[in-house]
Design a protein around this motif. Structure first.
Motif, PDB file in Angstrom:
ATOM      1  N   LEU A 282     -31.214   3.223 -28.703  1.00 54.28           N
ATOM      2  CA  LEU A 282     -31.875   2.655 -27.524  1.00 54.28           C
ATOM      3  C   LEU A 282     -30.890   2.450 -26.370  1.00 54.28           C
ATOM      4  CD1 LEU A 282     -34.187   0.019 -29.245  1.00 54.28           C
ATOM      5  CD2 LEU A 282     -34.923   2.114 -28.087  1.00 54.28           C
ATOM      6  N   LYS A 283     -29.674   2.055 -26.712  1.00 54.85           N
ATOM      7  CA  LYS A 283     -28.663   1.810 -25.691  1.00 54.85           C
ATOM      8  C   LYS A 283     -28.274   3.099 -24.976  1.00 54.85           C
ATOM      9  CE  LYS A 283     -24.175  -0.399 -25.007  1.00 54.85           C
ATOM     10  NZ  LYS A 283     -23.035  -1.097 -25.663  1.00 54.85           N
ATOM     11  N   ALA A 284     -28.202   4.191 -25.723  1.00 54.19           N
ATOM     12  CA  ALA A 284     -27.835   5.482 -25.127  1.00 54.19           C
ATOM     13  C   ALA A 284     -28.932   6.004 -24.213  1.00 54.19           C
ATOM     14  CB  ALA A 284     -27.540   6.504 -26.222  1.00 54.19           C
ATOM     15  N   SER A 285     -30.178   5.672 -24.524  1.00 50.62           N
ATOM     16  CA  SER A 285     -31.330   6.043 -23.686  1.00 50.62           C
ATOM     17  C   SER A 285     -31.344   7.537 -23.356  1.00 50.62           C
ATOM     18  CB  SER A 285     -31.331   5.186 -22.421  1.00 50.62           C
ATOM     19  OG  SER A 285     -32.507   5.383 -21.674  1.00 50.62           O
ATOM     20  N   ASP A 286     -31.379   7.882 -22.070  1.00 50.81           N
ATOM     21  CA  ASP A 286     -31.473   9.283 -21.645  1.00 50.81           C
ATOM     22  C   ASP A 286     -30.209  10.083 -21.923  1.00 50.81           C
ATOM     23  OD1 ASP A 286     -34.007   8.730 -20.748  1.00 50.81           O
ATOM     24  OD2 ASP A 286     -33.423   8.461 -18.649  1.00 50.81           O
ATOM     25  N   LEU A 287     -29.126   9.388 -22.250  1.00 53.41           N
ATOM     26  CA  LEU A 287     -27.870  10.091 -22.535  1.00 53.41           C
ATOM     27  C   LEU A 287     -27.803  10.586 -23.983  1.00 53.41           C
ATOM     28  CD1 LEU A 287     -25.347   7.713 -20.711  1.00 53.41           C
ATOM     29  CD2 LEU A 287     -26.282   9.883 -19.885  1.00 53.41           C
ATOM     30  N   TRP A 288     -28.817  10.235 -24.761  1.00 54.39           N
ATOM     31  CA  TRP A 288     -28.853  10.628 -26.182  1.00 54.39           C
ATOM     32  C   TRP A 288     -28.973  12.145 -26.308  1.00 54.39           C
ATOM     33  CZ3 TRP A 288     -27.739   7.812 -30.338  1.00 54.39           C
ATOM     34  CH2 TRP A 288     -28.079   8.308 -31.592  1.00 54.39           C
ATOM     35  N   GLU A 289     -28.095  12.761 -27.105  1.00 55.62           N
ATOM     36  CA  GLU A 289     -28.069  14.209 -27.252  1.00 55.62           C
ATOM     37  C   GLU A 289     -28.363  14.654 -28.681  1.00 55.62           C
ATOM     38  OE1 GLU A 289     -24.732  16.233 -25.503  1.00 55.62           O
ATOM     39  OE2 GLU A 289     -24.448  14.661 -23.996  1.00 55.62           O
ATOM     40  N   GLY A 290     -29.044  13.784 -29.428  1.00 53.84           N
ATOM     41  CA  GLY A 290     -29.367  14.133 -30.805  1.00 53.84           C
ATOM     42  C   GLY A 290     -30.506  15.129 -30.930  1.00 53.84           C
ATOM     43  N   GLY A 291     -31.306  15.261 -29.846  1.00 55.24           N
ATOM     44  CA  GLY A 291     -32.430  16.194 -29.883  1.00 55.24           C
ATOM     45  C   GLY A 291     -33.435  15.816 -30.952  1.00 55.24           C
ATOM     46  N   GLN A 292     -33.874  16.808 -31.716  1.00 60.30           N
ATOM     47  CA  GLN A 292     -34.886  16.577 -32.748  1.00 60.30           C
ATOM     48  C   GLN A 292     -34.296  15.951 -34.008  1.00 60.30           C
ATOM     49  OE1 GLN A 292     -36.252  20.206 -34.760  1.00 60.30           O
ATOM     50  NE2 GLN A 292     -34.587  21.335 -33.777  1.00 60.30           N
ATOM     51  N   TYR A 293     -32.976  15.881 -34.077  1.00 63.45           N
ATOM     52  CA  TYR A 293     -32.331  15.381 -35.291  1.00 63.45           C
ATOM     53  C   TYR A 293     -31.989  13.895 -35.184  1.00 63.45           C
ATOM     54  CZ  TYR A 293     -31.715  20.372 -36.194  1.00 63.45           C
ATOM     55  OH  TYR A 293     -31.931  21.714 -36.388  1.00 63.45           O
ATOM     56  N   GLN A 294     -32.066  13.217 -36.308  1.00 61.68           N
ATOM     57  CA  GLN A 294     -31.667  11.811 -36.381  1.00 61.68           C
ATOM     58  C   GLN A 294     -30.618  11.664 -37.480  1.00 61.68           C
ATOM     59  OE1 GLN A 294     -35.302   9.482 -36.815  1.00 61.68           O
ATOM     60  NE2 GLN A 294     -35.412   9.247 -34.591  1.00 61.68           N
ATOM     61  N   PHE A 295     -29.439  12.231 -37.208  1.00 63.92           N
ATOM     62  CA  PHE A 295     -28.352  12.185 -38.176  1.00 63.92           C
ATOM     63  C   PHE A 295     -27.874  10.749 -38.389  1.00 63.92           C
ATOM     64  CE2 PHE A 295     -27.773  16.468 -36.206  1.00 63.92           C
ATOM     65  CZ  PHE A 295     -28.054  17.215 -37.337  1.00 63.92           C
TER      66      PHE A 295
END
Length: 394
Positions: A282-295
């Motif tokens: 949640l903190k990363a918000s739009d900067l999150w680059e995990g895409g479809q994966y939730q490693f």
């Protein structure tokens, strides 16, 4: 110019491509024999044969150099059928050792004796590429044998050679090195030190030592693979990096796809870690680059960790707490050895590790199993002790 097929025997055909007449007035032809195909299939192969000749891509088997065939093998087989990681490893061995040895030899002139001489040459000094002294490991020599077998199998399948020079060459014996592992007291000390580390690394190492997952399997874990209610995790994929790009692939073998039960204490820690992970997402918000994966294990913005970063962290962690050094992969061996010493059946251990065959487990952990077997015999001492007591009382 025209092409034709000639029947040579049962399911055998000669492909003929006429190229007109030479300066001596004789007809110029190129031919190729194909076996195990129907007439219709032979006609399709003829069209392909003609296309290759007219494009200047066809090389007669008797003129094809080993190095030229490697390019054919790479484009027509390796790139499509080998995993990206395996392909990179194959090409590295080919570049460093195999091609330099066979480069100028014609494909159909390579015999079994040449292969044996090459494998023997790998036993010499000064061949390591890592700067270390000593000879190549037996596993490296065995790997070169595997690559050559793959290559010449394709050459036979494509009817470029009649006899496979690898056919009667035994696989070099691989000497299994004794693994370096932590004993119970060292494992307990490791667990204590982990409590002072960031939660992600704490959880990762605890999963590694209690489940025996490989590094790539750990990095490929997603939250959908973890069932906190049942206390299990599924190993369904692994993560690797090739040419600076991460690749999600199936685990090493069919048996590597497995369900592993987690210790109860670790389930509670995973619940806490998942809560922390969600806050980070949640903190990363739009900067999150995990895409479809939730490693489970990522950088701050969701990108999967590079395998080398795990190894680097592990080395620094070991140094920070002055623990005895073992490789990160040896946590997997430690997991198996601790279970063996606790009397867990080898079949269960084999299943947890994802070995294709229990014999692999027996071979890798033979020393530990032998030590456990010695401990097991002590249980029979009670029979003799009790019997001696009865004799004295009588």
């Amino acid at each position: 110019m025209a092409g034709s097929i000639e029947k040579r025997g049962k399911d055998s055909w000669r492909l003929v491509y006429s190229m007109g007449f030479g300066a001596n007035g004789k007809r110029v032809k190129k031919t190729k024999t194909v076996k195990g195909v129907t007439k219709r299939e032979a006609e399709k192969l003829l069209a392909q044969f003609i296309t290759e000749i007219e494009a200047g891509e066809y090389i007669a088997p008797e003129k094809m150099l080993f190095s030229a065939f490697i390019e054919e093998w790479k484009s027509k087989y390796a790139e499509a059928h080998l995993s990206p990681n395996t392909l990179v490893t194959y090409l590295l061995h080919l570049k460093n050792r195999i091609i330099p040895y066979f480069r100028e030899m014609k494909l159909d002139q390579i015999k079994s004796l040449h292969i044996l001489s090459f494998l023997k040459s790998l036993e010499g000094e000064g061949l390591r590429k890592d700067g270390k002294e000593g000879t190549l490991s037996t596993s490296t020599i065995e790997y070169n044998h595997r690559i050559l077998k793959n290559i010449f199998n394709r050459a036979v399948e494509w009817q470029l050679i009649k006899k496979n020079p690898m056919e009667n060459i035994k696989k070099p014996k691989r000497i299994q090195k004794e693994t370096s592992v932590y004993d119970n007291s060292e494992a307990e000390l490791l667990m204590s030190c982990l409590q002072k580390e960031a939660m992600m690394w704490n959880v990762m190492i605890k999963i590694a030592i209690t489940t025996g997952l490989r590094r790539g399997e750990l990095l490929g874990l997603e939250w959908k693979h973890v069932d906190l209610e049942k206390g299990t995790l599924q190993v369904k994929q692994a993560l690797t990096y090739v040419n600076q790009k991460h690749i999600i692939r199936e685990p090493k073998t069919k048996n590597s796809v497995r369900i592993v039960t987690l210790p109860v204490a670790l389930i509670d820690e995973l619940r806490k870690y998942k809560s922390t992970w969600n806050k980070k997402r949640l903190k990363a918000s739009d900067l999150w680059e995990g895409g479809q994966y939730q490693f489970l294990f990522t950088s701050w913005h969701g990108k999967p960790l590079h395998p080398s970063s795990v190894t680097t962290w592990w080395r620094r962690f070991i140094s920070r707490y002055q623990l005895r050094y073992i490789r990160f992969h040896d946590l997997r061996h430690t997991s198996a050895t601790l279970l063996i010493n606790s009397g867990v059946h080898a079949k269960i251990i084999s299943s947890r590790l994802g070995h294709a065959d229990i014999r692999t487990t027996m071979n890798v952990y033979g020393h530990a199993l032998q030590e456990a077997d010695k401990e097991a015999t002590k249980h029979f001492d009670k029979l003799f002790t009790n019997n001696e007591k009865r004799d004295l009382e009588a």
